[in-house]
Design a protein around this motif. Sequence first.
Motif, PDB file in Angstrom:
ATOM      1  N   PRO A   1      47.940  38.965  36.065  1.00 17.73           N
ATOM      2  CA  PRO A   1      47.212  40.239  36.013  1.00 17.73           C
ATOM      3  C   PRO A   1      45.786  40.162  36.532  1.00 17.73           C
ATOM      4  CG  PRO A   1      47.476  39.303  33.817  1.00 17.73           C
ATOM      5  CD  PRO A   1      48.321  38.471  34.734  1.00 17.73           C
ATOM      6  N   ALA A   2      45.261  38.960  36.734  1.00 15.68           N
ATOM      7  CA  ALA A   2      43.889  38.815  37.240  1.00 15.68           C
ATOM      8  C   ALA A   2      43.885  38.245  38.654  1.00 15.68           C
ATOM      9  CB  ALA A   2      43.077  37.923  36.307  1.00 15.68           C
ATOM     10  N   HIS A   3      44.885  38.586  39.458  1.00 14.43           N
ATOM     11  CA  HIS A   3      44.985  38.105  40.840  1.00 14.43           C
ATOM     12  C   HIS A   3      44.397  39.176  41.756  1.00 14.43           C
ATOM     13  CE1 HIS A   3      46.651  36.678  44.610  1.00 14.43           C
ATOM     14  NE2 HIS A   3      47.086  35.585  44.003  1.00 14.43           N
ATOM     15  N   ALA A   4      43.234  38.884  42.348  1.00 16.88           N
ATOM     16  CA  ALA A   4      42.484  39.897  43.084  1.00 16.88           C
ATOM     17  C   ALA A   4      43.273  40.476  44.257  1.00 16.88           C
ATOM     18  CB  ALA A   4      41.163  39.313  43.578  1.00 16.88           C
ATOM     19  N   GLU A   5      43.995  39.632  45.006  1.00 10.98           N
ATOM     20  CA  GLU A   5      44.725  40.128  46.180  1.00 10.98           C
ATOM     21  C   GLU A   5      45.883  41.032  45.770  1.00 10.98           C
ATOM     22  OE1 GLU A   5      43.791  40.016  49.150  1.00 10.98           O
ATOM     23  OE2 GLU A   5      42.160  38.572  48.968  1.00 10.98           O
ATOM     24  N   LEU A   6      46.560  40.691  44.689  1.00  9.16           N
ATOM     25  CA  LEU A   6      47.631  41.556  44.196  1.00  9.16           C
ATOM     26  C   LEU A   6      47.075  42.907  43.755  1.00  9.16           C
ATOM     27  CD1 LEU A   6      49.682  39.010  42.045  1.00  9.16           C
ATOM     28  CD2 LEU A   6      50.426  40.043  44.195  1.00  9.16           C
ATOM     29  N   LEU A   7      45.983  42.881  43.019  1.00  5.18           N
ATOM     30  CA  LEU A   7      45.356  44.118  42.560  1.00  5.18           C
ATOM     31  C   LEU A   7      44.950  44.985  43.745  1.00  5.18           C
ATOM     32  CD1 LEU A   7      43.137  42.470  39.809  1.00  5.18           C
ATOM     33  CD2 LEU A   7      44.979  44.107  39.350  1.00  5.18           C
ATOM     34  N   ASN A   8      44.385  44.334  44.763  1.00  3.58           N
ATOM     35  CA  ASN A   8      43.949  45.073  45.947  1.00  3.58           C
ATOM     36  C   ASN A   8      45.138  45.662  46.701  1.00  3.58           C
ATOM     37  OD1 ASN A   8      41.924  45.836  48.022  1.00  3.58           O
ATOM     38  ND2 ASN A   8      43.100  44.404  49.266  1.00  3.58           N
ATOM     39  N   ALA A   9      46.200  44.877  46.847  1.00  2.00           N
ATOM     40  CA  ALA A   9      47.354  45.353  47.603  1.00  2.00           C
ATOM     41  C   ALA A   9      47.986  46.583  46.958  1.00  2.00           C
ATOM     42  CB  ALA A   9      48.390  44.230  47.729  1.00  2.00           C
ATOM     43  N   LEU A  10      48.146  46.556  45.638  1.00  2.09           N
ATOM     44  CA  LEU A  10      48.754  47.704  44.964  1.00  2.09           C
ATOM     45  C   LEU A  10      47.774  48.881  44.895  1.00  2.09           C
ATOM     46  CD1 LEU A  10      51.181  48.901  43.534  1.00  2.09           C
ATOM     47  CD2 LEU A  10      50.360  47.878  41.392  1.00  2.09           C
TER      48      LEU A  10
ATOM     49  N   LYS B   1      36.320  30.709  46.118  1.00  2.00           N
ATOM     50  CA  LYS B   1      37.269  31.564  45.394  1.00  2.00           C
ATOM     51  C   LYS B   1      36.749  32.996  45.283  1.00  2.00           C
ATOM     52  CE  LYS B   1      40.690  28.891  43.672  1.00  2.00           C
ATOM     53  NZ  LYS B   1      42.126  29.238  43.715  1.00  2.00           N
ATOM     54  N   ALA B   2      35.428  33.148  45.138  1.00  2.00           N
ATOM     55  CA  ALA B   2      34.838  34.476  44.998  1.00  2.00           C
ATOM     56  C   ALA B   2      34.593  35.146  46.345  1.00  2.00           C
ATOM     57  CB  ALA B   2      33.529  34.390  44.219  1.00  2.00           C
ATOM     58  N   GLY B   3      34.838  34.425  47.446  1.00  2.40           N
ATOM     59  CA  GLY B   3      34.679  35.011  48.770  1.00  2.40           C
ATOM     60  C   GLY B   3      33.313  34.830  49.391  1.00  2.40           C
TER      61      GLY B   3
ATOM     62  N   ALA C   1      39.692  44.158  40.819  1.00  2.00           N
ATOM     63  CA  ALA C   1      39.704  43.264  41.984  1.00  2.00           C
ATOM     64  C   ALA C   1      38.292  42.974  42.465  1.00  2.00           C
ATOM     65  CB  ALA C   1      40.538  43.879  43.110  1.00  2.00           C
ATOM     66  N   VAL C   2      37.435  44.001  42.512  1.00  3.41           N
ATOM     67  CA  VAL C   2      36.051  43.807  42.940  1.00  3.41           C
ATOM     68  C   VAL C   2      35.315  42.880  41.978  1.00  3.41           C
ATOM     69  CG1 VAL C   2      33.826  44.962  43.234  1.00  3.41           C
ATOM     70  CG2 VAL C   2      35.885  45.968  44.221  1.00  3.41           C
ATOM     71  N   ALA C   3      35.545  43.055  40.680  1.00  2.00           N
ATOM     72  CA  ALA C   3      34.888  42.193  39.685  1.00  2.00           C
ATOM     73  C   ALA C   3      35.322  40.745  39.842  1.00  2.00           C
ATOM     74  CB  ALA C   3      35.205  42.697  38.280  1.00  2.00           C
ATOM     75  N   LEU C   4      36.573  40.533  40.190  1.00  3.19           N
ATOM     76  CA  LEU C   4      37.093  39.171  40.343  1.00  3.19           C
ATOM     77  C   LEU C   4      36.657  38.531  41.653  1.00  3.19           C
ATOM     78  CD1 LEU C   4      40.711  39.785  39.021  1.00  3.19           C
ATOM     79  CD2 LEU C   4      39.025  38.255  37.975  1.00  3.19           C
ATOM     80  N   ALA C   5      36.543  39.329  42.719  1.00  3.46           N
ATOM     81  CA  ALA C   5      36.228  38.770  44.037  1.00  3.46           C
ATOM     82  C   ALA C   5      35.219  39.666  44.746  1.00  3.46           C
ATOM     83  CB  ALA C   5      37.505  38.630  44.861  1.00  3.46           C
ATOM     84  N   PRO C   6      33.975  39.695  44.271  1.00  4.87           N
ATOM     85  CA  PRO C   6      32.976  40.600  44.860  1.00  4.87           C
ATOM     86  C   PRO C   6      32.550  40.214  46.269  1.00  4.87           C
ATOM     87  CG  PRO C   6      31.952  39.133  43.265  1.00  4.87           C
ATOM     88  CD  PRO C   6      33.429  38.917  43.153  1.00  4.87           C
ATOM     89  N   GLY C   7      32.916  39.021  46.703  1.00  5.14           N
ATOM     90  CA  GLY C   7      32.548  38.584  48.045  1.00  5.14           C
ATOM     91  C   GLY C   7      33.619  38.822  49.084  1.00  5.14           C
ATOM     92  N   GLN C   8      34.723  39.506  48.718  1.00  6.93           N
ATOM     93  CA  GLN C   8      35.814  39.767  49.662  1.00  6.93           C
ATOM     94  C   GLN C   8      35.599  41.140  50.288  1.00  6.93           C
ATOM     95  OE1 GLN C   8      37.798  37.550  50.561  1.00  6.93           O
ATOM     96  NE2 GLN C   8      38.458  36.205  48.915  1.00  6.93           N
ATOM     97  N   PHE C   9      35.258  41.148  51.578  1.00  5.78           N
ATOM     98  CA  PHE C   9      34.883  42.412  52.216  1.00  5.78           C
ATOM     99  C   PHE C   9      36.026  43.410  52.232  1.00  5.78           C
ATOM    100  CE2 PHE C   9      37.016  40.507  55.806  1.00  5.78           C
ATOM    101  CZ  PHE C   9      37.493  41.587  56.551  1.00  5.78           C
TER     102      PHE C   9
END
Length: 635
Positions: A518-527, A329-331, A548-556
């Motif tokens: 409100p805590a959906h990393a991909e949505l935050l990143n897209a907007l 989940k964290a990437g 988004a980075v705090a939620l998914a720090p492993g997503q490049f």
Amino acid sequence: MGLKRLLVLGLMVGGVSGCSALSSADRDAALKRSAEFVPGPELRDPQTSSSTQSSQADTTGSEERLMKPPSATELDPQVMYEVLLGEMLALKGAQNDAFRILFPLAEQTRDPGLAERAFQLSMATFDLEAIQAATDLWREISPESSVAWKASYLMAVRDGDQSKAREHWDRYRAVSEQTLDQDLVQAAMRLRQTAPAESGLAFMQWLLQTHPEKATVQYGMGLVLHAYQQYSPAIDYLNKAIGGFEVMLSDVTPAWPASLSQQFRNEMAPEGFAQPWLLQVYRQAHLLMAESYLGVDRPQSGLDALADYVEAYPDDWAMQERYARLEVKAGFYHQAEQRYQAVVNHRPDAHQTRLALALLRLEQGDYEGAIEPLEQLKATRSFESAARYYLGRIAQQQGEEEQARAYYESVVDSEYGLDARLHLAELTYDQLGLEATLEQLSALSPESVEDKVRVLRARALFYRKAGQLDQAIDQYQDAIALTPDNVGLYLKQAMLQFEAERFEAYEATLKQALDLAPAHAELLNALGYFYVEQNRELEQATELLDKAVALAPGQFHILDSRGWLAYKKGELKDAERYLRKALSMQMDPEVLAHLIEVLWVDGQKREARALWQKHRSSFPDHEPLQTLIQRLQSS
């Protein structure tokens, strides 16, 4: 990351279930509809060590289900005949008929043994009125029976009568032979099965107020909140309970961590430990914490909170599996893959973890790595259809269409049957085009809302392939109408809106989805990245992308977005730091182009040119990268 790249991630790689390389949402859905993940040991009743995975009607536990004869009170021959008749019916599985014989006898004779037996049979009838009547009778005849009072308070909670529940709890505690800590844990275990959320939580809140110093009641509240899917408060209570349990265990023996390790290594209760049930609930509190973090979609927080436990108890394979899910989940895919592999190495029967390993590899495009575990699962009962379906996905991605078709047609399991039919439709599209494919989809008859959404997603995919973006967007609108809380649908619709250059609709759709999640990393990143590309609302973009980075720090790609935002704000050192970290995770052409441009603008032109010369041949079709240095020189 660029919005075109987001389209690739969200749509273009896509098979009809999301993407041919498998999206994280598809992986999660696949795992949920297969057999359960590698289970930890079931929650156990501290009083009896019996499993609590019983029906909701079972308010007392399996110890009361054993057949017990009437008491030694003399019964006349006619009564004894009817008792034997009732027991014969019970042995044949006719518990309702047996209850209808023995309950009147218990009322007539006032025999404690018959009253208890009538209660046991009432539990097997699943008739709440029968259970209530038998409970009342047994409690009246045997007021010293703790089990009768236990059933009474649980049924009162179920009925929403808090006053009676509290009164009967106090009567139960007066005759219980268990410790208060054991009874508090047991109460929570039963409540999560039998009581509606509002009533169950109200009773647990009263127990919490009555015994605020008890770690066991903190655990109980966390357990009940988790059962009612209130994950955030569950985490808070479980965290408090864990600290309290460590104090309690240290009071029993300072060597308790070694005893817990022994339990995992030997798969048996530690010898010589005075309170093994306490070790068990300590461990279960951690497992529930992991599941709660997964439920609330806060993977990085879960990894941080559970890191010490995972390091201390590497042989707790159930926790290792849950920790791997948090890593996914964290990437942190590489770490998760290693952890999944370790679980299946030590637990050859961990078939669900084997499937998770295959899906993770498939999601990353490692088709050869995914084939081995899928081939093993193909011969495993309950996993044949899943394995054949995903082997079909791999064959299709590799261009082996006949092999893919053979795999899909061999899928007979209803859980995967629809997806297989949808991929067969995809093969039809490649051969015969849109009209024939839509006709094939029209022949399907999905019954559940989930299946109807899958068909609509497939229709959207085919409309998009045919260049009919408006029709594709409409399919997602129909899907959203069926499941308005499914934020993944909003994200996919937004990607299509962006591709159709309907930018206002894109922004509005993402905002609507973020209101839901409100805590959906991909949505935050897209907007957030949309604002960066538009070079507006940069402060809001900063807030969105930092979250988004705090939620998914492993997503490049999220780190890439944050780095490009820093560049737009003139924060070149921060931009370089984010982009280097992203590139270390994934050698992606767009991340590479971003880093080269940042270095160039920062005056590090020699390093920028060297980086470009070293890697540009790896991406010959990426035109922005190929022409980057020329563009930078001219500007």
